[in-house]
Design an enzyme around this catalytic site. Sequence first.
Site, PDB file in Angstrom:
ATOM      1  CB  THR A   1      -0.967   0.080   1.207  1.00 11.06           C
ATOM      2  OG1 THR A   1      -1.546   1.394   1.236  1.00 11.06           O
ATOM      3  CG2 THR A   1      -0.280  -0.172   2.540  1.00 11.06           C
ATOM      4  CB  ILE A   2       0.920   4.466  -1.888  1.00  8.29           C
ATOM      5  CG1 ILE A   2      -0.565   4.827  -1.876  1.00  8.29           C
ATOM      6  CG2 ILE A   2       1.357   3.935  -3.223  1.00  8.29           C
ATOM      7  CD1 ILE A   2      -0.864   6.093  -2.666  1.00  8.29           C
ATOM      8  CG  ASP A   3      -2.855   4.639   1.988  1.00  9.21           C
ATOM      9  OD1 ASP A   3      -2.488   5.439   1.120  1.00  9.21           O
ATOM     10  OD2 ASP A   3      -4.025   4.228   2.087  1.00  9.21           O
TER      11      ASP A   3
ATOM     12  CD  GLU B   1      -7.428   9.899   0.539  1.00  3.19           C
ATOM     13  OE1 GLU B   1      -7.919  10.307  -0.515  1.00  3.19           O
ATOM     14  OE2 GLU B   1      -6.945   8.760   0.670  1.00  3.19           O
TER      15      GLU B   1
ATOM     16  CD  GLN C   1      -1.099  11.759  -3.365  1.00  3.75           C
ATOM     17  OE1 GLN C   1      -0.695  11.961  -2.239  1.00  3.75           O
ATOM     18  NE2 GLN C   1      -2.385  11.775  -3.661  1.00  3.75           N
ATOM     19  NE  ARG C   2      -3.593   3.813  -6.473  1.00  2.48           N
ATOM     20  CZ  ARG C   2      -4.925   3.629  -6.352  1.00  2.48           C
ATOM     21  NH1 ARG C   2      -5.523   3.841  -5.202  1.00  2.48           N
ATOM     22  NH2 ARG C   2      -5.634   3.219  -7.361  1.00  2.48           N
TER      23      ARG C   2
HETATM   24  O1  F6P Z   1      -4.676   2.100  -1.877  1.00  2.71           O
HETATM   25  C1  F6P Z   1      -4.733   3.146  -1.006  1.00  2.71           C
HETATM   26  C2  F6P Z   1      -5.356   4.348  -1.651  1.00  2.71           C
HETATM   27  O2  F6P Z   1      -4.469   4.898  -2.586  1.00  2.71           O
HETATM   28  C3  F6P Z   1      -5.769   5.369  -0.614  1.00  2.71           C
HETATM   29  O3  F6P Z   1      -4.731   6.224  -0.220  1.00  2.71           O
HETATM   30  C4  F6P Z   1      -6.897   6.080  -1.321  1.00  2.71           C
HETATM   31  O4  F6P Z   1      -7.795   6.632  -0.402  1.00  2.71           O
HETATM   32  C5  F6P Z   1      -7.537   4.973  -2.102  1.00  2.71           C
HETATM   33  O5  F6P Z   1      -6.540   4.015  -2.344  1.00  2.71           O
HETATM   34  C6  F6P Z   1      -8.137   5.410  -3.419  1.00  2.71           C
HETATM   35  O6  F6P Z   1      -8.828   4.342  -3.966  1.00  2.71           O
HETATM   36  P1  F6P Z   1      -9.373   4.245  -5.454  1.00  2.71           P
HETATM   37  O7  F6P Z   1      -8.232   3.872  -6.322  1.00  2.71           O
HETATM   38  O8  F6P Z   1     -10.394   3.182  -5.374  1.00  2.71           O
HETATM   39  O9  F6P Z   1      -9.914   5.592  -5.812  1.00  2.71           O
END
Ligand code: F6P
Length: 345
Positions: free
Chosen positions: A124-126, A221, A277-278
């Site tokens: 997880t990036i979190d 967030e 960010q991802r």
């Molecule tokens: O995987 C973690 C995350 O990137 C959280 O930081 C974020 O709230 C969520 O996924 C966003 O999810 P989705 O890709 O379903 O919009």
Amino acid sequence: MHLGILTGGGDAPGLNAVIRGIVVRAEAGGHQVTGFLRGWKGAIENTKVSLDRESVRDLHTQGGTILFSSRTNPRNLENGFEKIKETLDENDIDVLIAIGGEDTLGVADSLAEMGVAVVGVPKTIDNDLSATDYTFGFDTAINYVMNSLDKLKTTARSHERVMVVEIMGRHAGWMALYGGMAGGAHVILTPENEFDTDKICAILKKRYEDGRRYALVAVAEGAIDPGLARHVYHSAEKDSFGHVQLGTGIGIGEVLKNEIEDRTGLETRHVVLGHVQRGGSPSAFDRILGTRLGVKAVEIAESGENRKMAALRGTDVVAADLSEAVGTLKTVPDEHIKTAELFFG
Ligand code: F6P
């Protein structure tokens, strides 16, 4: 052995490095690897691809996941778990390696309880998974946050503005805190501590009065001032693990921007960093960590240990209990937040 692998949940830079690590180590051990597509969906529907060393060549440099990802939850589907077991039997899978966060690993843990041989890889990036010191993807993500803050700082200074920057992290503020500290944010707000907008405004006003006429506010967030909660609006739709879809509607970044402007009169803008960010190519740290976790996952599978996951402890990659990762979220300890607060204002 025949290994099955899948990637579930939100993607993270380094997933492809894990896949490559698994495949290369598996081939070295004389094992075969099948990738199921789109997380648990592929394990339910038996959609798959065969993986060999050639198919993962140089993959550690690429962001995303070649196996695709989804938030499919077998618990919500009729006979979901039975179907997964059927798929595994049909393909003669000896061990399933599930690469994912709390939700994906929670499903893996339930399967292990049912007697399926499972190994987890935390992702997880979190960075909010227990049982591992860092998750891959986090380093790449906070570097993006840092670079964004560096850029936003120069334009904030030119226009004497406050910039409110909304950063991912719904339950834990690791990304806002580390990205914010690295990027020199003047206020950092995390989900761990409810905040008071009046206090934030006082910090900002003092900063301007002291002649430093710009400011960066990094807000996770999931951070909240209870007094502002009614202004934050997200789509009523939830994902299949029951999470509210943050990033839809009006988030805390926008609400806070409006409040700061109203209460202080300071010109304010907000930026939602969002899914950028991802994305993109993983940092060196995430390429190495992903690779090491992938290799370790195969070693755990070979050892015959069940209900384990590969985890980073200090500088070692070890076999940890899968149940540890899905028990409690790893939130930011108070002392980290106190260190960051020394630099506020
Ligand atoms: O995987 C973690 C995350 O990137 C959280 O930081 C974020 O709230 C969520 O996924 C966003 O999810 P989705 O890709 O379903 O919009």
